[in-house]
Design a protein around this motif. Structure first.
Motif, PDB file in Angstrom:
ATOM      1  N   ASP A  78      37.142  21.011 101.093  1.00 46.05           N
ATOM      2  CA  ASP A  78      36.760  20.431 102.387  1.00 46.05           C
ATOM      3  C   ASP A  78      36.656  18.907 102.354  1.00 46.05           C
ATOM      4  N   VAL A  79      37.113  18.294 101.255  1.00 44.77           N
ATOM      5  CA  VAL A  79      37.108  16.829 101.176  1.00 44.77           C
ATOM      6  C   VAL A  79      38.518  16.307 101.495  1.00 44.77           C
ATOM      7  N   HIS A  80      38.578  15.229 102.278  1.00 42.87           N
ATOM      8  CA  HIS A  80      39.852  14.551 102.564  1.00 42.87           C
ATOM      9  C   HIS A  80      40.099  13.588 101.400  1.00 42.87           C
ATOM     10  N   TRP A  81      40.936  14.004 100.460  1.00 50.81           N
ATOM     11  CA  TRP A  81      41.226  13.198  99.275  1.00 50.81           C
ATOM     12  C   TRP A  81      42.388  12.249  99.555  1.00 50.81           C
ATOM     13  N   SER A  82      42.278  11.044  99.043  1.00 52.71           N
ATOM     14  CA  SER A  82      43.402  10.124  99.151  1.00 52.71           C
ATOM     15  C   SER A  82      43.594   9.416  97.818  1.00 52.71           C
ATOM     16  N   ALA A  83      44.782   8.835  97.647  1.00 49.95           N
ATOM     17  CA  ALA A  83      45.066   8.082  96.427  1.00 49.95           C
ATOM     18  C   ALA A  83      45.894   6.859  96.782  1.00 49.95           C
ATOM     19  N   LEU A  84      45.693   5.821  95.990  1.00 49.18           N
ATOM     20  CA  LEU A  84      46.418   4.570  96.202  1.00 49.18           C
ATOM     21  C   LEU A  84      47.751   4.609  95.455  1.00 49.18           C
ATOM     22  N   VAL A  85      48.794   4.125  96.112  1.00 47.17           N
ATOM     23  CA  VAL A  85      50.087   4.008  95.441  1.00 47.17           C
ATOM     24  C   VAL A  85      50.624   2.595  95.665  1.00 47.17           C
ATOM     25  N   ALA A  86      51.494   2.143  94.750  1.00 50.27           N
ATOM     26  CA  ALA A  86      52.022   0.783  94.847  1.00 50.27           C
ATOM     27  C   ALA A  86      53.472   0.765  95.311  1.00 50.27           C
ATOM     28  N   ASN A  87      54.122   1.926  95.294  1.00 51.89           N
ATOM     29  CA  ASN A  87      55.536   2.001  95.665  1.00 51.89           C
ATOM     30  C   ASN A  87      55.923   3.466  95.867  1.00 51.89           C
ATOM     31  N   ALA A  88      57.199   3.689  96.194  1.00 54.98           N
ATOM     32  CA  ALA A  88      57.664   5.057  96.462  1.00 54.98           C
ATOM     33  C   ALA A  88      57.556   5.937  95.214  1.00 54.98           C
ATOM     34  N   ARG A  89      57.771   5.343  94.046  1.00 55.91           N
ATOM     35  CA  ARG A  89      57.665   6.133  92.809  1.00 55.91           C
ATOM     36  C   ARG A  89      56.246   6.685  92.647  1.00 55.91           C
TER      37      ARG A  89
END
Ligand code: ZN
Length: 311
Positions: A78-89
């Motif tokens: 029930d948590v909205h998890w997100s992650a940081l990315v620097a590019n498409a890879r």
């Protein structure tokens, strides 16, 4: 309305970013200790958590275990998890690991963009359509975080029009949400309100969050100003985690427990529990092995029990 009322919404979303923005400059914390932190954070009631970043493990060794962290997140559906990315890879890595709500940083200032990501602001914006496509195809979303939205350590003040142009370009390229980052902790409430207003007008219907560092003691004031000006989401880190213990003056995000205390006592619901936050701060302090900067944590919470305070 009484002439001394504050005009605030009844509720606002808080996103916990300690697991990423906080831990990224720490000596690497073992996976088990990170999972204890996550358990304690979820118990606070927070439902938006930035779990990690999918960037080069050489650049950020503290988050080299992103795949292992991501593999555990289904424990808390029930948590909205997100992650940081620097590019498409990085976006592909995150999605393969099971995180489809992505954050992608674009620096509004060219010098910071080149120093941080090795490309101009325009080049960074140019990657938004591809990353958006990847996120959407995986059932996720893309939030563009505009770093140096107010000031750049190299270029000085970022003109409001420049940040607005980046915001508009990001949304045109497919971004679902925006976040304005005070990367070096220099902005103040008037500038917060002015920029937030300009970006919201330029991008109607798009949620705009804010990300403040408390480097100059203005973090909480900026947060309150942002809530008044319609910010959709506030980033904060447990205990004020972040900054570098070896670099005097480099400080972390606004502390989640301080933000929640200020907002809840001002009638703005966050869904987070203060006592559980203090427990999470204690777990975090043990995980990183040094004192946390949060004033509220050091003070031990509320000065008076709520029942007495209300009476
Ligand atoms: Zn930050």
């Amino acid at each position: 309305m009484n002439e001394f009322d504050l005009v605030l919404p009844s509720a606002v979303d808080v996103r916990e970013v300690g697991m990423r923005d906080g831990l990224q400059i720490e000596t690497p914390v073992p996976l088990d200790a990170k999972l204890e932190m996550l358990e304690a954070l979820v118990a606070t009631g927070v439902r938006r958590i930035e779990a990690t970043s999918f960037v080069s493990p050489r650049a950020v060794p503290a988050l080299a275990d992103a795949d292992q962290v991501a593999a555990e997140l289904s424990r808390w559906p029930d948590v909205h998890w997100s992650a940081l990315v620097a590019n498409a890879r990085g976006a592909v890595r995150a999605i393969d690991a099971g995180v489809a709500h992505l954050e992608y940083v674009v620096s509004a200032a060219d010098s910071h963009s080149r120093a941080n990501a090795g490309r101009s602001t325009a080049e960074a914006v140019g990657a938004v359509p591809e990353i958006t496509g990847l996120a959407h195809a995986a059932g996720g979303s893309l939030e563009v975080v505009i770093a140096t939205a107010w000031d750049c350590p190299f270029d000085g003040r970022t003109p409001v029009g420049r940040t607005v142009d980046v915001a508009r370009a990001a949304v045109t390229a497919g971004a679902d949400q925006l976040c304005l980052g005070d990367t070096i902790g220099t902005t103040t409430p008037l500038r917060v309100v002015q920029l937030l207003d300009a970006v919201r007008r330029a991008c109607p219907g798009v949620p705009v969050g804010v990300h403040f560092h408390d480097t100059r003691g203005t973090g909480q004031a900026n947060a309150l100003a942002a809530v008044q000006a319609g910010a959709a989401q506030l980033d904060s880190s447990i205990g004020g985690l972040g900054g570098c213990p070896f670099a005097p003056g480099a400080s972390g995000n606004i502390a989640t427990e301080e933000l929640v205390y200020m907002l809840e006592e001002s009638g703005v619901r966050t869904g987070l529990d203060l006592d559980a936050l203090l427990t999470a701060a204690r777990v975090t302090e043990q995980a990183v092995g040094h004192a946390l900067p949060s004033s509220l944590y050091r003070a031990g919470g509320r000065s008076v029990p709520r029942a007495l305070a209300a009476g």
